[in-house]
Design an enzyme around this catalytic site. Structure first.
Site, PDB file in Angstrom:
ATOM      1  CB  SER A 109      -0.904   0.024   1.240  1.00 15.24           C
ATOM      2  OG  SER A 109      -0.119  -0.004   2.418  1.00 15.24           O
ATOM      3  CB  CYS A 110       2.833   2.973   1.852  1.00 13.29           C
ATOM      4  SG  CYS A 110       3.826   4.464   2.059  1.00 13.29           S
ATOM      5  N   GLY A 111       4.815   2.613  -1.039  1.00 15.09           N
ATOM      6  CA  GLY A 111       6.175   2.360  -1.480  1.00 15.09           C
ATOM      7  C   GLY A 111       7.207   3.237  -0.816  1.00 15.09           C
ATOM      8  CB  CYS A 113       6.726   2.227   4.268  1.00 11.95           C
ATOM      9  SG  CYS A 113       4.997   2.716   4.294  1.00 11.95           S
TER      10      CYS A 113
END
Length: 277
Positions: A109-111, A113
Site C-alpha cells: 500500500s505504500c512504497g 515506507c
C-alpha cells in the site's frame, strides 16, 4: 487471475447466510540483485520480472533502458507462488552507489515506507515533453482500464495502472494489491517490451502519492491521472517535475492540479479546476 475463493458469512441487515467470495492473493516476494538481498515487497503473484524491472528502474538501481536482466526463481511457497527471485545484472549496469539491502519491507500500500529521506535532487529533473493531450481521451482511457480489470471484477481487492500513448492507445494494463506495485509493473513491462518511449500517460486507481509521481518522472511520463485524490506533496512534485497531474477521473470529469497547459481543453466542461494556482 490471482484470486482465491474463501468461505464467509454475509449479513443482509436481517439475517446471516453462508457465502463464497473471491479474495485477491497477496504474497511476500524477496528480491535479490546478483544474489545480494535487496528488498521484500508484498505483491499480487504474477509478472514478477516486470515488477522487479520496474522497481529497480524507478529506484535508480538500473537506469539503462535497454538492459534485459535475467530472472532466476529462487523458491516458491506451499501454494506454488514465487516468493523469492534473483535478478542477474552485469555489474557495469548497476548504479555505483548500490549498497545491497534496501533495509525496508515494501508494503503493497505504500512504497515510501522505510525511506529515511526524500531525494531533494529529484525535483530538479523535469520531464521532457512536447505533446499536448486531448482532454476527451481521458475518460476513454479510464474506461479501457475499467473494462480490463479482471481481478478487480472477481474480487474487488486490486488496484490497476495503465500505460498509454498520447493518442490513448493502451500499451499495458497491470493489476496488483498495491498501487505502487501496479505502477512498477507498468513501467517494467514498457521497458521489457521497448515501449517506454511511446508511453506518455499513466492511469492509477485510488490516490496518487509523492512516490507515484516520482515513478512517472523517472520514466519521463508527462501525464499522470488517478480515480481518486492526489496528496499535496504529489501536486507540488508534479508541478516541479513538469508532469500534468489529474485527479478524480470519474463520471467523465477530472481535475487538473499541475501543468494544465499541456492539455488541450477542447471540451472544458470535462475539466473541473478547483485550484488554478
Amino acid at each position: 487471475m490471482e484470486v482465491k475463493l474463501y468461505n464467509g458469512v454475509v449479513f443482509n441487515g436481517e439475517q446471516f447466510s453462508p457465502t463464497e467470495d473471491y479474495i485477491s492473493i497477496e504474497v511476500a516476494l524477496s528480491i535479490s540483485v546478483n544474489k545480494v538481498p535487496f528488498t521484500v515487497t508484498m505483491q499480487t503473484p504474477g509478472n514478477e520480472i516486470d515488477l522487479a524491472r520496474g522497481l529497480l528502474f524507478t529506484e535508480g538501481i538500473i537506469t539503462n533502458k535497454n538492459c534485459l536482466p535475467h530472472l532466476e526463481i529462487i523458491s516458491k511457497n506451499n501454494e506454488g507462488y514465487i516468493d523469492a527471485i534473483n535478478i542477474q545484472i552485469p555489474n557495469e549496469l548497476i548504479a555505483k552507489d548500490f549498497a545491497g539491502t534496501r533495509n525496508v519491507i515494501s508494503a503493497s500500500s505504500c512504497g515510501v515506507c522505510g525511506k529515511t529521506s526524500l531525494d531533494g535532487d529529484a525535483d530538479c529533473i523535469r520531464v521532457v515533453n512536447s505533446d499536448k493531450l486531448n482532454a476527451q481521451l481521458v475518460p476513454k482511457m479510464f474506461q479501457k482500464i475499467s473494462d480490463g480489470q479482471l481481478n478487480f471484477k472477481k474480487a474487488g481487492g486490486t488496484h490497476a495502472a495503465g500505460g498509454f500513448t498520447i493518442d490513448g492507445e493502451l500499451l499495458t494494463l497491470q493489476e496488483d494489491i498495491g498501487r505502487h506495485n501496479a505502477v512498477d509493473k507498468v513501467i517494467g513491462f514498457l521497458l521489457n517490451h521497448k515501449l517506454i518511449e511511446k508511453a506518455k500517460f499513466i492511469t492509477v486507481s485510488g490516490r496518487i502519492s509523492y512516490e507515484i509521481v516520482e515513478k512517472a518522472r523517472s520514466a519521463n511520463i508527462p501525464f499522470l491521472a488517478a480515480v481518486s485524490a492526489p496528496s499535496s506533496l504529489a501536486i507540488d512534485n508534479a508541478k516541479e517535475s513538469g508532469i500534468t497531474l489529474m485527479g478524480f477521473c470519474r463520471n467523465n470529469k477530472f481535475t487538473i492540479y499541475s501543468n494544465s497547459e499541456q492539455v488541450e481543453l477542447v471540451n472544458s466542461e470535462l475539466v473541473t479546476e478547483k485550484n488554478k494556482n
